[in-house]
Design a protein around this motif. Sequence first.
Motif, short mmCIF file in Angstrom:
data_model
loop_
_atom_site.label_atom_id
_atom_site.label_comp_id
_atom_site.label_asym_id
_atom_site.label_seq_id
_atom_site.Cartn_x
_atom_site.Cartn_y
_atom_site.Cartn_z
N ALA A 190 8.58 72.10 12.18
CA ALA A 190 9.57 71.95 13.26
C ALA A 190 10.44 70.73 13.02
O ALA A 190 11.66 70.76 13.25
CB ALA A 190 8.86 71.85 14.61
N ALA A 191 9.84 69.64 12.54
CA ALA A 191 10.61 68.43 12.29
C ALA A 191 11.63 68.67 11.18
O ALA A 191 12.81 68.32 11.31
CB ALA A 191 9.67 67.28 11.92
N VAL A 192 11.18 69.29 10.10
CA VAL A 192 12.08 69.54 8.97
C VAL A 192 13.22 70.46 9.39
O VAL A 192 14.39 70.22 9.08
CB VAL A 192 11.28 70.13 7.79
N LEU A 193 12.85 71.52 10.12
CA LEU A 193 13.88 72.47 10.56
C LEU A 193 14.89 71.82 11.49
O LEU A 193 16.09 72.03 11.38
CB LEU A 193 13.22 73.65 11.28
N THR A 194 14.38 71.03 12.42
CA THR A 194 15.29 70.36 13.35
C THR A 194 16.30 69.51 12.60
O THR A 194 17.50 69.55 12.87
CB THR A 194 14.49 69.45 14.31
N GLU A 195 15.79 68.76 11.61
CA GLU A 195 16.70 67.90 10.85
C GLU A 195 17.74 68.75 10.11
O GLU A 195 18.93 68.45 10.12
CB GLU A 195 15.90 67.04 9.86
N ALA A 196 17.26 69.83 9.48
CA ALA A 196 18.18 70.68 8.71
C ALA A 196 19.24 71.27 9.63
O ALA A 196 20.44 71.26 9.31
CB ALA A 196 17.39 71.78 8.01
N ILE A 197 18.82 71.79 10.78
CA ILE A 197 19.78 72.41 11.70
C ILE A 197 20.79 71.37 12.19
O ILE A 197 21.99 71.59 12.20
CB ILE A 197 19.03 73.05 12.89
N ALA A 254 3.98 71.05 21.11
CA ALA A 254 4.08 70.26 19.89
C ALA A 254 5.45 70.43 19.25
O ALA A 254 6.04 69.47 18.73
CB ALA A 254 2.99 70.69 18.91
N VAL A 255 5.97 71.66 19.31
CA VAL A 255 7.30 71.91 18.76
C VAL A 255 8.34 71.09 19.53
O VAL A 255 9.21 70.45 18.94
CB VAL A 255 7.63 73.42 18.80
N LEU A 289 6.80 58.30 17.41
CA LEU A 289 6.33 57.72 18.67
C LEU A 289 7.24 58.08 19.82
O LEU A 289 6.79 58.27 20.96
CB LEU A 289 6.19 56.20 18.54
N VAL A 290 8.53 58.20 19.53
CA VAL A 290 9.45 58.65 20.57
C VAL A 290 9.02 60.03 21.06
O VAL A 290 8.92 60.30 22.26
CB VAL A 290 10.91 58.69 20.04
N GLY A 291 8.71 60.91 20.10
CA GLY A 291 8.24 62.25 20.46
C GLY A 291 6.95 62.21 21.24
O GLY A 291 6.78 62.89 22.25
N ARG A 292 6.06 61.38 20.79
CA ARG A 292 4.76 61.32 21.45
C ARG A 292 4.90 60.82 22.89
O ARG A 292 4.30 61.37 23.82
CB ARG A 292 3.81 60.41 20.70
N VAL A 313 10.99 68.37 17.96
CA VAL A 313 12.44 68.42 18.15
C VAL A 313 12.93 67.10 18.75
O VAL A 313 13.92 66.52 18.30
CB VAL A 313 12.83 69.61 19.05
N ILE A 314 12.20 66.61 19.76
CA ILE A 314 12.59 65.34 20.38
C ILE A 314 12.52 64.19 19.36
O ILE A 314 13.43 63.37 19.26
CB ILE A 314 11.66 65.03 21.58
N SER A 315 11.43 64.17 18.60
CA SER A 315 11.27 63.10 17.59
C SER A 315 12.49 63.03 16.69
O SER A 315 13.07 61.95 16.47
CB SER A 315 10.05 63.37 16.70
N ILE A 316 12.84 64.17 16.12
CA ILE A 316 13.93 64.17 15.14
C ILE A 316 15.28 64.03 15.82
O ILE A 316 16.12 63.22 15.42
CB ILE A 316 13.88 65.46 14.29
#
Lengths: 438, 307
Positions: free
Chosen positions: B56-63, B99-100, B126-129, B104-107
């Motif tokens: 999800a993190a990788v995809l969010t960044e790519a999008i 978790a997803v 940590l922002v995501g958490r 998304v929030i993290s990235i």
Amino acid sequence: MLKTFSGGIHPPYNKELTKHKPVEKAKLPQKVIIPMSQHVGAPCEPVVKVGDYVKVGQKIGEAKAFVSAPIHASVSGKVVAVEPRPHASGAPVMSVVIESDGMDEVYEGVKPPKSLDELTPDEIKNLIRDAGIVGMGGAGFPTQVKLSPPPGKTIDTIIVNGAECEPYLTADHRLMVERPDDVVLGLRAIMKATGVKRAYIGIEDNKPDAIEAMKEAVKGFNGIEVVPLATKYPQGGEKQLIYAITGREVPSGGLPMDVHVIVDNAGTCAAIANVLKTGMPLIERITTVTGAGVKEPKNLLVRIGTPVEELIEQCGGFNGEPGKVIMGGPMMGISQAQLEVPVMKGTSGVLVLQKSEVKTNEPMPCIRCARCVDACPIRLLPTYLGKFAERGMWDEAERYHALDCIECGCCAYVCPANIPLTQLIRLAKNRILASKKK
Amino acid sequence: MGEYRFLISSSPHIHSGESVQRIMFSVAGALLLPTIAGVYFFGYRALILVVTTTLAAVLTEAIFQKLRGKPVTVWDGSAIVTGMLLALNLPPGLPLWMAVVGSVISIALGKMIYGGLGTNPFNPALVGRVFLTVTFPVQMTTWINPVDGTTGATPLALMKMQGIPTDYVRLFIGNVGGCIGETSAIAILLGGLYLIYRGYVDWRIPASYLGTVAVLSFILGGDPIFHLLAGGLMLGAFFMATDMVTTPVTKLGRIIFGIGAGIFVVLIRFYGGYPEGVSFSILLMNAFTPIINRLTVPRIYGEVKTR
Ligand code: SF4
Ligand code: SF4
């Protein structure tokens, strides 16, 4: 613990290519191109014209200013051109081109001076000036100027720089192994000229044979000590060397003499010795021709003005496809566009990298890893300076001491993001200095 | 001699070969150790969580990069590290969709809105958490006991609420309740030491952080060893307080960062409403990082003191 400085890097040294190869006399060049500016300070004025016949050691460039050094013919033959020619620094520079007659005839005025014991300090300084001796480690500061500090500045220590910390280069290494007595003779002349009783010869400990040879050569001379140094780049940087050996820091914006020190390169000492022994001015030097891009890397004794092309030919030509030709070492040397550029008084090496070794990686964003901060021998914050330069924030760059950068290249070498930090900081320095001149 | 074209560029002409990618993948590699420990103790659910947040993190960044018309640079590995770190900071039973959301929030909020790699002030994971903790307080504090699979309190909560200690060996090995990646001190330590050895983590941060917690908790009458081993401190000290982007660049600054974070952890654990304070302590110190950098500019070689 070996003496050293804070920061610095351990690049691959690649000195094995030439460190055991005795210095060879290079073939007499067919033509020499002698730039009228090979030193820090005012360029020389040519005193010969096209068609003149000159002999080895004859003065061809007159130094009019105090901070300058005369220039001499390195071969005998006919002057065929006095015009701007390509120069290692990039822009063309007024040069005297001499076509060698192959006779290598020595100029009548070249005669051995009195012995060192008989010479007065002023006579020594004049000899050094007239012989056109400049710092041979690269910067090319006129030696005699260094030896004449302005009133009020006292010198108590001479340091001979035998660190040779640039990867690949072995010119000073071979010099110290093969002619240690010349280095000591030159150093003694400097000591006598300045009246200084204490001298150190600093050598990185990756050159144990040079350390041994120099230790042997200084035996019996009071006040001269050989100091082994940690092998770390830039150990041979003037400021790093002074700190490592004396614990003194040259004040920001100051000179070594501000901390009562004069630093001279081992090659410079040997050049002085040569003048004392033969009277011959500085017309040749040892240059390491090396890198994976040449077939047979060598240490060559080269006439000043020899085009790089001839040196590469004498080393068997290119090995594979050359990608970069560098005057000097890989950390601080200058890449060249043409092979016509001549060897100068400060050319310690010619490095040819193969095309496959020359990578141009795209810069990425800074990840603030601080590797550059840890590597900087001046304790600057290169990551900040780089950002200021990118954004044109020259005042900020100055406040963060950009002008103290010695352009050693450590920061750019370690940066995982491939940011050309040294180049950016150089740009900032130029801008800051330019705005000061206004 | 033939006609060659030589490359002209500014010195230096050689490079260490170090790269952002190599650093990020080494960190990701080191994170595999606590990941494996988490999967061992909490089962395949933990593995699915880690894979989910990472993807999800990788995809969010790519999008994000596609939408903004920027080159997609997910292969620098930084999103992978963020995704993995987020999962390691989640309870093993967290619903996957939550978790997803965290990823998304993290990235997106933690990194991309500032401009992507290298620009974010706060540790993105940590922002995501913290976002998840505030949004889904119940699910974010439902802890699975690895021994019998039932839900229960973490060692820190047991200590805080009921004064019940957990023995050191279990804390060290990791078969206690907690986030996926934080329970096994030994796995974290090995991964962290590897990164220190590689030069990707400055020992000053974990040393000053852990040292401060130990000393302060001792002074305040707590059990220093328990406080070092329990909760997310180890994971935080070796993998999150050492995030290069969000921590000081000076050596002294890093020590100050570690001490400050240590003080916050102890204050929160001893006096705060939460049993745990690692995430907050690091985020707080992230906020101080620019000031710390400014105050700890090293004295340069030959600096002349101006009055
Ligand atoms: S080494 Fe490069 S990436 Fe690391 S802090 Fe310096 S500039 Fe940034
Ligand atoms: S080039 Fe300048 S800023 Fe970079 S490491 Fe050397 S002295 Fe420091």
